[in-house]
Design a protein around this motif. Structure first.
Motif, PDB file in Angstrom:
ATOM      1  N   GLY A   1      63.706  19.883 -73.265  1.00 27.74           N
ATOM      2  CA  GLY A   1      63.548  20.532 -71.984  1.00 27.74           C
ATOM      3  C   GLY A   1      64.837  21.173 -71.524  1.00 27.74           C
ATOM      4  O   GLY A   1      65.887  21.010 -72.154  1.00 27.74           O
ATOM      5  N   GLY A   2      64.766  21.936 -70.450  1.00 30.44           N
ATOM      6  CA  GLY A   2      65.940  22.603 -69.890  1.00 30.44           C
ATOM      7  C   GLY A   2      65.623  24.047 -69.564  1.00 30.44           C
ATOM      8  O   GLY A   2      64.608  24.598 -70.007  1.00 30.44           O
ATOM      9  N   ASN A   3      66.519  24.679 -68.799  1.00 28.47           N
ATOM     10  CA  ASN A   3      66.322  26.066 -68.392  1.00 28.47           C
ATOM     11  C   ASN A   3      66.141  26.967 -69.600  1.00 28.47           C
ATOM     12  O   ASN A   3      66.982  26.982 -70.499  1.00 28.47           O
ATOM     13  N   GLY A   4      65.056  27.713 -69.641  1.00 26.90           N
ATOM     14  CA  GLY A   4      64.815  28.666 -70.713  1.00 26.90           C
ATOM     15  C   GLY A   4      64.247  28.062 -71.977  1.00 26.90           C
ATOM     16  O   GLY A   4      63.921  28.785 -72.916  1.00 26.90           O
ATOM     17  N   TYR A   5      64.115  26.746 -72.041  1.00 25.96           N
ATOM     18  CA  TYR A   5      63.623  26.097 -73.253  1.00 25.96           C
ATOM     19  C   TYR A   5      62.096  26.193 -73.317  1.00 25.96           C
ATOM     20  O   TYR A   5      61.398  25.957 -72.333  1.00 25.96           O
ATOM     21  N   THR A   6      61.569  26.553 -74.515  1.00 22.51           N
ATOM     22  CA  THR A   6      60.119  26.726 -74.671  1.00 22.51           C
ATOM     23  C   THR A   6      59.558  25.914 -75.830  1.00 22.51           C
ATOM     24  O   THR A   6      58.441  26.135 -76.261  1.00 22.51           O
ATOM     25  N   GLY A   7      60.336  24.986 -76.375  1.00 24.63           N
ATOM     26  CA  GLY A   7      59.877  24.190 -77.509  1.00 24.63           C
ATOM     27  C   GLY A   7      59.107  22.957 -77.089  1.00 24.63           C
ATOM     28  O   GLY A   7      58.675  22.814 -75.935  1.00 24.63           O
ATOM     29  N   PRO A   8      58.949  21.995 -78.014  1.00 24.13           N
ATOM     30  CA  PRO A   8      58.197  20.768 -77.718  1.00 24.13           C
ATOM     31  C   PRO A   8      58.832  19.984 -76.584  1.00 24.13           C
ATOM     32  O   PRO A   8      60.055  19.847 -76.516  1.00 24.13           O
ATOM     33  N   THR A   9      58.007  19.432 -75.715  1.00 26.46           N
ATOM     34  CA  THR A   9      58.504  18.628 -74.593  1.00 26.46           C
ATOM     35  C   THR A   9      58.113  17.170 -74.710  1.00 26.46           C
ATOM     36  O   THR A   9      58.504  16.355 -73.889  1.00 26.46           O
ATOM     37  N   THR A  10      57.365  16.839 -75.765  1.00 32.04           N
ATOM     38  CA  THR A  10      56.973  15.453 -76.021  1.00 32.04           C
ATOM     39  C   THR A  10      57.788  14.934 -77.196  1.00 32.04           C
ATOM     40  O   THR A  10      57.907  15.605 -78.228  1.00 32.04           O
ATOM     41  N   CYS A  11      58.380  13.750 -77.073  1.00 34.99           N
ATOM     42  CA  CYS A  11      59.234  13.186 -78.116  1.00 34.99           C
ATOM     43  C   CYS A  11      58.426  12.276 -79.030  1.00 34.99           C
ATOM     44  O   CYS A  11      57.491  11.582 -78.593  1.00 34.99           O
ATOM     45  N   ALA A  12      58.818  12.272 -80.311  1.00 38.76           N
ATOM     46  CA  ALA A  12      58.199  11.352 -81.259  1.00 38.76           C
ATOM     47  C   ALA A  12      58.592   9.920 -80.888  1.00 38.76           C
ATOM     48  O   ALA A  12      59.770   9.632 -80.690  1.00 38.76           O
ATOM     49  N   PRO A  13      57.608   8.984 -80.753  1.00 39.11           N
ATOM     50  CA  PRO A  13      57.915   7.598 -80.391  1.00 39.11           C
ATOM     51  C   PRO A  13      58.915   6.983 -81.375  1.00 39.11           C
ATOM     52  O   PRO A  13      58.914   7.345 -82.550  1.00 39.11           O
ATOM     53  N   PRO A  14      59.825   6.100 -80.930  1.00 36.46           N
ATOM     54  CA  PRO A  14      59.857   5.550 -79.559  1.00 36.46           C
ATOM     55  C   PRO A  14      60.736   6.344 -78.602  1.00 36.46           C
ATOM     56  O   PRO A  14      61.009   5.880 -77.515  1.00 36.46           O
ATOM     57  N   ALA A  15      61.251   7.534 -79.025  1.00 38.71           N
ATOM     58  CA  ALA A  15      62.140   8.310 -78.160  1.00 38.71           C
ATOM     59  C   ALA A  15      61.385   8.865 -76.954  1.00 38.71           C
ATOM     60  O   ALA A  15      60.179   9.107 -77.013  1.00 38.71           O
TER      61      ALA A  15
END
Length: 298
Positions: free
Chosen positions: A270-284
């Motif tokens: 996440g972050g300003n301008g970010y368009t990639g994945p926003t869900t983390c692979a568990p357990p992160a």
């Protein structure tokens, strides 16, 4: 926090006392650079032949040679911290970890999408560490560009304190211990041997989320999250459950992520301008590192 804030007010005062780069040769490559006298760190650059066009005109080869007391070293290509491309590197065991950084204010710079950085040669021993790298799409960035036909001011910083997580290219770190400037004479840095310098050794490139490997080199996309240095034959594999397609232009990176994709541990989420994945692979989980600029899977 990496900070160049004091550099901004001092920059107009350096005047004629500013050190100027000169030609030197190391590892079979002729660089244009300096060895600053206080900490003994060498900074060098090589440009493609004069008149190069296309993507070749947007890259350079660089070198940092630092005594082992320098735990991390940074370069501000625009001479100050804010709105400039920053390159940061440090030793980790027998490898060099590195990442391009960017910030619009005096906060922790975060990993910057756009440049592709490749290690050409590296070494770490009891007295010093060395990093020779190729920096593609590195002569322009959001808010600025590098004058490759003149003698712009470049800034350096060093720290005697290691970064928080040396194995992680996106690691945070404390403010530098010292800084300085020099005049890099890029107009004297063009080399007709540039292509041969690129083919002199094996290489490893950092990427945002996907890596394809071969016997002696690694080809990757543009954003730095991890690093591996190869000295002979090695294979590096990063496993991803979904495919990410990245298209890089000279100043902006556009990323399209397939539905349901997850980000790996230590990746940006996440972050300003970010368009990639926003869900983390568990357990992160997606954690605020430098809100609102950068969120990371931790």
């Amino acid at each position: 926090m990496l900070s160049f804030r004091s550099l901004i007010s001092l920059l107009p005062l350096v005047g004629v006392a500013l050190a100027q780069s000169s030609s030197y040769t190391d590892s079979g490559i002729t660089f244009q650079g300096i060895t600053e006298s206080v900490h003994g760190v060498t900074y060098g650059f090589v440009l493609p032949p004069a008149g190069s066009t296309g993507s070749l005109a947007t890259e350079f080869i660089g070198e940092i040679i630092a005594p082992i007391a320098n735990k991390w070293v940074g370069i501000a290509l625009g001479g100050q911290m804010a709105d400039n491309l920053l390159l940061v590197a440090w030793p980790n065991a027998n490898s060099i970890v590195f990442s391009p950084r960017y910030t619009t204010g005096y906060v922790q710079p975060t990993v910057y999408a756009g440049p592709t950085i490749t290690t050409l040669q590296s070494s770490v021993n009891a007295t010093a560490w060395k990093w020779i790298y190729r920096c593609q799409n590195c002569t322009s960035w959001q808010g600025g560009s590098l004058d490759t036909t003149g003698s712009p001011v470049v800034a350096w910083v060093i720290s005697n304190e290691a970064v928080d997580t040396p194995s992680n290219a996106a690691s945070n770190f404390n403010e530098h211990d010292d800084f300085g400037f020099w005049g890099e004479i890029f107009s004297s840095a063009n080399s007709p041997n540039y292509s041969s310098y690129l083919g002199s050794s094996s290489s490893t490139t950092t990427s945002k989320s996907s890596t394809t490997t071969s016997k002696s080199s690694t080809t990757t996309s543009s954003k730095s999250t991890s690093t591996t240095t190869t000295s002979s034959k090695s294979t590096t594999t990063t496993t991803s459950t979904k495919t990410t397609s990245t298209t890089t232009s000279s100043t902006k990176t556009s990323t399209t992520t397939s539905s349901g994709a997850t980000q790996t541990k230590y990746g940006q989420c996440g972050g300003n301008g970010y368009t990639g994945p926003t869900t983390c692979a568990p357990p992160a989980t997606c954690s605020a590192v430098s809100p609102p600029y950068y969120y990371q899977c931790l």
